[in-house]
Write a protein that holds these residues in place. Structure first.
Motif, PDB file in Angstrom:
ATOM      1  N   GLU A   1       1.078  25.838  -1.974  1.00 31.97           N
ATOM      2  CA  GLU A   1       1.010  25.351  -3.349  1.00 31.97           C
ATOM      3  C   GLU A   1       0.069  24.137  -3.412  1.00 31.97           C
ATOM      4  OE1 GLU A   1       4.827  24.862  -5.191  1.00 31.97           O
ATOM      5  OE2 GLU A   1       4.050  23.424  -6.633  1.00 31.97           O
ATOM      6  N   PRO A   2      -0.864  24.117  -4.355  1.00 30.86           N
ATOM      7  CA  PRO A   2      -1.798  22.991  -4.431  1.00 30.86           C
ATOM      8  C   PRO A   2      -1.056  21.697  -4.735  1.00 30.86           C
ATOM      9  CG  PRO A   2      -2.303  24.650  -6.117  1.00 30.86           C
ATOM     10  CD  PRO A   2      -1.115  25.132  -5.379  1.00 30.86           C
ATOM     11  N   GLU A   3      -1.581  20.591  -4.193  1.00 30.86           N
ATOM     12  CA  GLU A   3      -0.953  19.317  -4.425  1.00 30.86           C
ATOM     13  C   GLU A   3      -2.010  18.217  -4.491  1.00 30.86           C
ATOM     14  OE1 GLU A   3       1.745  18.900  -1.144  1.00 30.86           O
ATOM     15  OE2 GLU A   3       0.155  18.415   0.257  1.00 30.86           O
ATOM     16  N   VAL A   4      -1.603  17.108  -5.071  1.00 32.27           N
ATOM     17  CA  VAL A   4      -2.457  15.927  -5.134  1.00 32.27           C
ATOM     18  C   VAL A   4      -2.239  15.140  -3.844  1.00 32.27           C
ATOM     19  CG1 VAL A   4      -2.936  13.797  -6.385  1.00 32.27           C
ATOM     20  CG2 VAL A   4      -2.262  15.866  -7.647  1.00 32.27           C
ATOM     21  N   THR A   5      -3.314  14.715  -3.223  1.00 27.68           N
ATOM     22  CA  THR A   5      -3.196  13.920  -2.002  1.00 27.68           C
ATOM     23  C   THR A   5      -3.804  12.538  -2.225  1.00 27.68           C
ATOM     24  OG1 THR A   5      -5.271  14.781  -1.101  1.00 27.68           O
ATOM     25  CG2 THR A   5      -3.252  15.951  -0.511  1.00 27.68           C
ATOM     26  N   GLN A   6      -3.285  11.549  -1.492  1.00 30.25           N
ATOM     27  CA  GLN A   6      -3.766  10.188  -1.614  1.00 30.25           C
ATOM     28  C   GLN A   6      -3.907   9.564  -0.228  1.00 30.25           C
ATOM     29  OE1 GLN A   6      -0.867   9.162  -5.282  1.00 30.25           O
ATOM     30  NE2 GLN A   6      -2.243   7.481  -4.739  1.00 30.25           N
ATOM     31  N   THR A   7      -4.964   8.775  -0.092  1.00 27.85           N
ATOM     32  CA  THR A   7      -5.161   8.035   1.161  1.00 27.85           C
ATOM     33  C   THR A   7      -5.645   6.619   0.846  1.00 27.85           C
ATOM     34  OG1 THR A   7      -7.420   8.907   1.303  1.00 27.85           O
ATOM     35  CG2 THR A   7      -5.728  10.030   2.605  1.00 27.85           C
ATOM     36  N   PRO A   8      -5.267   5.631   1.660  1.00 31.32           N
ATOM     37  CA  PRO A   8      -4.267   5.738   2.720  1.00 31.32           C
ATOM     38  C   PRO A   8      -2.855   5.727   2.121  1.00 31.32           C
ATOM     39  CG  PRO A   8      -4.979   3.472   2.501  1.00 31.32           C
ATOM     40  CD  PRO A   8      -5.776   4.248   1.498  1.00 31.32           C
ATOM     41  N   SER A   9      -1.872   5.932   2.950  1.00 36.41           N
ATOM     42  CA  SER A   9      -0.499   5.857   2.448  1.00 36.41           C
ATOM     43  C   SER A   9      -0.064   4.402   2.289  1.00 36.41           C
ATOM     44  CB  SER A   9       0.454   6.589   3.390  1.00 36.41           C
ATOM     45  OG  SER A   9       0.370   6.048   4.693  1.00 36.41           O
ATOM     46  N   HIS A  10      -0.638   3.524   3.107  1.00 32.31           N
ATOM     47  CA  HIS A  10      -0.314   2.103   3.033  1.00 32.31           C
ATOM     48  C   HIS A  10      -1.571   1.303   3.335  1.00 32.31           C
ATOM     49  CE1 HIS A  10       2.663  -1.347   4.263  1.00 32.31           C
ATOM     50  NE2 HIS A  10       2.011  -1.606   3.166  1.00 32.31           N
ATOM     51  N   GLN A  11      -1.863   0.331   2.475  1.00 36.53           N
ATOM     52  CA  GLN A  11      -3.036  -0.514   2.638  1.00 36.53           C
ATOM     53  C   GLN A  11      -2.592  -1.971   2.560  1.00 36.53           C
ATOM     54  OE1 GLN A  11      -6.776   0.576   2.142  1.00 36.53           O
ATOM     55  NE2 GLN A  11      -7.034  -1.449   3.038  1.00 36.53           N
ATOM     56  N   VAL A  12      -2.977  -2.735   3.579  1.00 33.40           N
ATOM     57  CA  VAL A  12      -2.699  -4.168   3.572  1.00 33.40           C
ATOM     58  C   VAL A  12      -4.035  -4.894   3.484  1.00 33.40           C
ATOM     59  CG1 VAL A  12      -1.662  -6.102   4.796  1.00 33.40           C
ATOM     60  CG2 VAL A  12      -0.643  -3.825   4.987  1.00 33.40           C
ATOM     61  N   THR A  13      -4.139  -5.859   2.584  1.00 33.17           N
ATOM     62  CA  THR A  13      -5.391  -6.566   2.399  1.00 33.17           C
ATOM     63  C   THR A  13      -5.131  -8.036   2.109  1.00 33.17           C
ATOM     64  OG1 THR A  13      -7.510  -6.504   1.231  1.00 33.17           O
ATOM     65  CG2 THR A  13      -5.538  -6.187  -0.095  1.00 33.17           C
TER      66      THR A  13
END
Lengths: 117, 117
Positions: free
Chosen positions: B1-13
């Motif tokens: 099933e198509p899905e939305v993906t996001q990167t990164p899962s965690h970003q520290v800045t």
């Protein structure tokens, strides 16, 4: 402007007992309403949607919601809670008739459902 | 099933640094959105994007924010100079409303947790 109000910030039930999460909406138009669920450290998953068809909407995992125009409510129910139902639940209205008609979603504050063994 | 993906899962800045959050929407979708959720608060709309331009933005989406669809698949949110108060979970969503549909079902990615120190 459209808005939703979730009447309980936290609901606690015992496993096997009914679940009721309350939501009232405010809308100048016939709204599109949704319930989303967010499990810990997970994204938002659509449970069910009301889109001006049947007023009783069935969703995934045994959840239902009934659209009541006279009460401006869209309460979420489930006959028997499972431990896996413990999560954050959001009542959402779609601003399909907003200024640019892009259908941004307007979220309620969320209700944390706790399920006790 | 198509899905939305996001990167990164965690970003520290560090405060004042630029960050870019990336999203790959579902391939045949036409509308793209960013939302954010500050810890303990409700999900808030940031911006919607259609036909290669911003269609609507919230008050939160000031000059420090920008969005871009640099190619046919990615959708990015850039924060030019991060502030402490930008710390939040950022969700990307996409949708493909059917012609004449009265609702706009949005599919969400799992989110990027941004921590600004």
């Amino acid at each position: 402007a459209q808005s939703v109000t979730q009447l309980d910030s936290h609901v606690s039930v015992s496993e096997g007992t009914p679940v009721l999460l309350r939501c009232n909406y405010s809308s100048s138009y016939s709204p599109s309403l949704f319930w989303y669920v967010q499990h810990p450290n997970k994204g938002l998953q659509l449970l069910l949607k009301y889109t001006s068809a049947a007023t009783l909407v069935k969703g995934i995992n045994g959840f239902e919601a009934e659209f009541k125009k006279s009460e401006t409510s869209f309460h979420l129910t489930k006959p028997s809670a499972h431990m896996s139902d413990a999560a954050e639940y959001f009542c959402v209205v779609s601003d399909i008739f907003g200024s640019s008609n892009t259908g941004k979603l307007i979220f309620g504050q969320g209700t944390t459902l706790q399920v006790k063994p | 099933e198509p899905e939305v993906t996001q990167t990164p899962s965690h970003q520290v800045t560090q405060m004042g640094q630029e960050v870019i959050l990336r999203c790959v929407p579902i391939s045949n979708h036409l509308y793209f959105y960013w939302y954010r959720q500050i810890l303990g608060q409700k999900v808030e709309f940031l911006v919607s994007f259609y036909n290669n331009e911003i269609s609507e933005k919230s008050e939160i989406f000031d000059d420090q924010f920008s969005v871009e669809r640099p190619d046919g698949s990615n959708f990015t949110l850039k924060i030019r100079s991060t502030k402490l108060e930008d710390s939040a979970m950022y969700f990307c969503a996409s949708s493909a409303p059917l012609p004449g549909a009265s609702y706009n079902e949005q599919f969400f990615g799992p989110g990027t947790r941004l921590t600004v120190l």
